[in-house]
Write a protein that holds these residues in place. Sequence first.
Motif, PDB file in Angstrom:
ATOM      1  N   CYS A   1      22.930  -4.590  -8.429  1.00 33.47           N
ATOM      2  CA  CYS A   1      23.235  -3.660  -9.703  1.00 33.47           C
ATOM      3  C   CYS A   1      24.192  -2.524  -9.541  1.00 33.47           C
ATOM      4  O   CYS A   1      24.351  -1.932 -10.474  1.00 33.47           O
ATOM      5  CB  CYS A   1      21.966  -3.072 -10.340  1.00 33.47           C
ATOM      6  SG  CYS A   1      21.250  -1.791  -9.170  1.00 33.47           S
ATOM      7  N   LEU A   2      24.556  -2.339  -8.362  1.00 28.14           N
ATOM      8  CA  LEU A   2      25.654  -1.506  -8.262  1.00 28.14           C
ATOM      9  C   LEU A   2      25.180  -0.049  -8.311  1.00 28.14           C
ATOM     10  O   LEU A   2      26.161   1.083  -8.426  1.00 28.14           O
ATOM     11  CB  LEU A   2      27.142  -1.539  -8.998  1.00 28.14           C
ATOM     12  CG  LEU A   2      27.610  -3.042  -8.606  1.00 28.14           C
ATOM     13  CD1 LEU A   2      28.790  -3.129  -9.676  1.00 28.14           C
ATOM     14  CD2 LEU A   2      27.903  -3.265  -7.228  1.00 28.14           C
TER      15      LEU A   2
ATOM     16  N   HIS B   1      14.255   2.447  -4.524  1.00 21.78           N
ATOM     17  CA  HIS B   1      15.204   1.584  -5.418  1.00 21.78           C
ATOM     18  C   HIS B   1      14.687   0.250  -5.653  1.00 21.78           C
ATOM     19  O   HIS B   1      14.729  -0.227  -6.889  1.00 21.78           O
ATOM     20  CB  HIS B   1      16.759   1.644  -4.975  1.00 21.78           C
ATOM     21  CG  HIS B   1      17.618   0.818  -5.992  1.00 21.78           C
ATOM     22  ND1 HIS B   1      17.927   1.320  -7.014  1.00 21.78           N
ATOM     23  CD2 HIS B   1      18.119  -0.413  -5.532  1.00 21.78           C
ATOM     24  CE1 HIS B   1      18.835   0.429  -7.549  1.00 21.78           C
ATOM     25  NE2 HIS B   1      18.834  -0.844  -6.805  1.00 21.78           N
ATOM     26  N   PHE B   2      13.864  -0.047  -4.743  1.00 26.75           N
ATOM     27  CA  PHE B   2      13.184  -1.416  -5.075  1.00 26.75           C
ATOM     28  C   PHE B   2      12.390  -1.270  -6.179  1.00 26.75           C
ATOM     29  O   PHE B   2      12.036  -2.449  -6.684  1.00 26.75           O
ATOM     30  CB  PHE B   2      12.300  -1.790  -3.689  1.00 26.75           C
ATOM     31  CG  PHE B   2      13.014  -1.957  -2.554  1.00 26.75           C
ATOM     32  CD1 PHE B   2      14.320  -3.059  -2.590  1.00 26.75           C
ATOM     33  CD2 PHE B   2      12.503  -1.451  -1.372  1.00 26.75           C
ATOM     34  CE1 PHE B   2      14.802  -3.031  -1.265  1.00 26.75           C
ATOM     35  CE2 PHE B   2      13.331  -1.899  -0.086  1.00 26.75           C
ATOM     36  CZ  PHE B   2      14.294  -2.494  -0.128  1.00 26.75           C
TER      37      PHE B   2
ATOM     38  N   ALA C   1      17.178  -6.437 -10.136  1.00 33.02           N
ATOM     39  CA  ALA C   1      17.206  -7.821  -9.377  1.00 33.02           C
ATOM     40  C   ALA C   1      15.478  -8.413  -9.181  1.00 33.02           C
ATOM     41  O   ALA C   1      15.443  -9.236  -8.692  1.00 33.02           O
ATOM     42  CB  ALA C   1      17.868  -7.766  -8.178  1.00 33.02           C
ATOM     43  N   ARG C   2      14.968  -7.155  -9.362  1.00 33.23           N
ATOM     44  CA  ARG C   2      13.333  -7.402  -9.327  1.00 33.23           C
ATOM     45  C   ARG C   2      12.721  -7.487 -10.618  1.00 33.23           C
ATOM     46  O   ARG C   2      13.261  -7.011 -11.734  1.00 33.23           O
ATOM     47  CB  ARG C   2      12.821  -6.207  -8.499  1.00 33.23           C
ATOM     48  CG  ARG C   2      13.190  -6.492  -7.031  1.00 33.23           C
ATOM     49  CD  ARG C   2      12.798  -5.299  -6.126  1.00 33.23           C
ATOM     50  NE  ARG C   2      12.987  -5.518  -4.726  1.00 33.23           N
ATOM     51  CZ  ARG C   2      11.957  -5.801  -3.737  1.00 33.23           C
ATOM     52  NH1 ARG C   2      10.905  -5.860  -4.084  1.00 33.23           N
ATOM     53  NH2 ARG C   2      12.595  -6.020  -2.469  1.00 33.23           N
ATOM     54  N   PRO C   3      11.574  -7.792 -10.901  1.00 35.98           N
ATOM     55  CA  PRO C   3      10.812  -7.737 -12.069  1.00 35.98           C
ATOM     56  C   PRO C   3      10.685  -6.234 -12.769  1.00 35.98           C
ATOM     57  O   PRO C   3      10.660  -5.534 -12.145  1.00 35.98           O
ATOM     58  CB  PRO C   3       9.257  -8.264 -11.725  1.00 35.98           C
ATOM     59  CG  PRO C   3       9.419  -9.005 -10.729  1.00 35.98           C
ATOM     60  CD  PRO C   3      10.687  -8.557  -9.873  1.00 35.98           C
ATOM     61  N   ALA C   4      10.665  -6.127 -14.082  1.00 39.48           N
ATOM     62  CA  ALA C   4      10.394  -5.067 -14.783  1.00 39.48           C
ATOM     63  C   ALA C   4       9.307  -4.256 -14.185  1.00 39.48           C
ATOM     64  O   ALA C   4       8.236  -4.936 -14.137  1.00 39.48           O
ATOM     65  CB  ALA C   4      10.628  -5.063 -16.164  1.00 39.48           C
ATOM     66  N   PRO C   5       9.234  -2.945 -14.102  1.00 36.55           N
ATOM     67  CA  PRO C   5       8.205  -2.084 -13.651  1.00 36.55           C
ATOM     68  C   PRO C   5       7.471  -1.581 -14.994  1.00 36.55           C
ATOM     69  O   PRO C   5       7.811  -0.519 -15.477  1.00 36.55           O
ATOM     70  CB  PRO C   5       8.733  -0.930 -12.919  1.00 36.55           C
ATOM     71  CG  PRO C   5      10.221  -0.714 -13.498  1.00 36.55           C
ATOM     72  CD  PRO C   5      10.498  -2.201 -13.802  1.00 36.55           C
TER      73      PRO C   5
ATOM     74  N   HIS D   1      20.170   0.711 -14.991  1.00 31.00           N
ATOM     75  CA  HIS D   1      20.481  -0.159 -13.950  1.00 31.00           C
ATOM     76  C   HIS D   1      20.954  -1.338 -14.276  1.00 31.00           C
ATOM     77  O   HIS D   1      21.663  -2.070 -13.464  1.00 31.00           O
ATOM     78  CB  HIS D   1      19.652  -0.110 -12.427  1.00 31.00           C
ATOM     79  CG  HIS D   1      19.727   1.044 -11.873  1.00 31.00           C
ATOM     80  ND1 HIS D   1      20.396   2.301 -11.874  1.00 31.00           N
ATOM     81  CD2 HIS D   1      18.474   1.681 -10.896  1.00 31.00           C
ATOM     82  CE1 HIS D   1      20.176   3.062 -11.121  1.00 31.00           C
ATOM     83  NE2 HIS D   1      18.677   2.887 -10.709  1.00 31.00           N
ATOM     84  N   GLY D   2      20.692  -1.985 -15.621  1.00 34.32           N
ATOM     85  CA  GLY D   2      20.983  -3.124 -16.075  1.00 34.32           C
ATOM     86  C   GLY D   2      20.067  -4.198 -16.157  1.00 34.32           C
ATOM     87  O   GLY D   2      20.272  -5.365 -16.736  1.00 34.32           O
ATOM     88  N   GLY D   3      18.819  -3.733 -16.235  1.00 36.12           N
ATOM     89  CA  GLY D   3      17.815  -4.632 -16.627  1.00 36.12           C
ATOM     90  C   GLY D   3      17.478  -4.991 -17.993  1.00 36.12           C
ATOM     91  O   GLY D   3      17.888  -4.252 -18.687  1.00 36.12           O
ATOM     92  N   ARG D   4      17.352  -6.288 -18.328  1.00 38.37           N
ATOM     93  CA  ARG D   4      17.206  -6.670 -19.746  1.00 38.37           C
ATOM     94  C   ARG D   4      15.731  -7.058 -19.686  1.00 38.37           C
ATOM     95  O   ARG D   4      15.388  -8.267 -19.412  1.00 38.37           O
ATOM     96  CB  ARG D   4      18.278  -7.753 -19.790  1.00 38.37           C
ATOM     97  CG  ARG D   4      19.734  -7.389 -19.481  1.00 38.37           C
ATOM     98  CD  ARG D   4      20.251  -6.700 -20.635  1.00 38.37           C
ATOM     99  NE  ARG D   4      21.517  -6.349 -20.161  1.00 38.37           N
ATOM    100  CZ  ARG D   4      21.994  -5.030 -19.952  1.00 38.37           C
ATOM    101  NH1 ARG D   4      21.368  -3.977 -19.997  1.00 38.37           N
ATOM    102  NH2 ARG D   4      23.437  -4.830 -19.670  1.00 38.37           N
TER     103      ARG D   4
END
Length: 119
Positions: free
Chosen positions: A35-36, A92-93, A98-102, A115-118
């Motif tokens: 996600c940079l 960061h995990f 790149a991981r499921p939404a918390p 961070h870019g999660g949709r």
Amino acid sequence: MTATLVRAEHGQPLPERAEAVPSPGAGKPMTCRYCLAPGRWHTTVGGAWIPMEPDPFPAYRVPARHRWRIAPDGTALPLGRAVPADTCRVSHFSVCPARPAPLESPELLARWRSHGGRG
């Protein structure tokens, strides 16, 4: 008129601009390859490396299993229980898209989205 700062041990003037020296507990800078997002690598008590978000979070808004603290030597330690006034750090995990939404924490979900999660 400018004041001259003096080093007590040698009596020499300090340079105009001192270079920032990172503290031993600052961790190593990193950028997530997915996600940079920026962060910092810290070691755990067991010697593993964990990427941590750079900003503290209010502990009462983060589920206990996601709470960490950074010791003065830079070691990342699980925080677990905390009083409402405490702050904590988050791996960061926990917020990488790149991981499921918390979904269990609006605070973590907001960071995941930033961070870019949709989701």
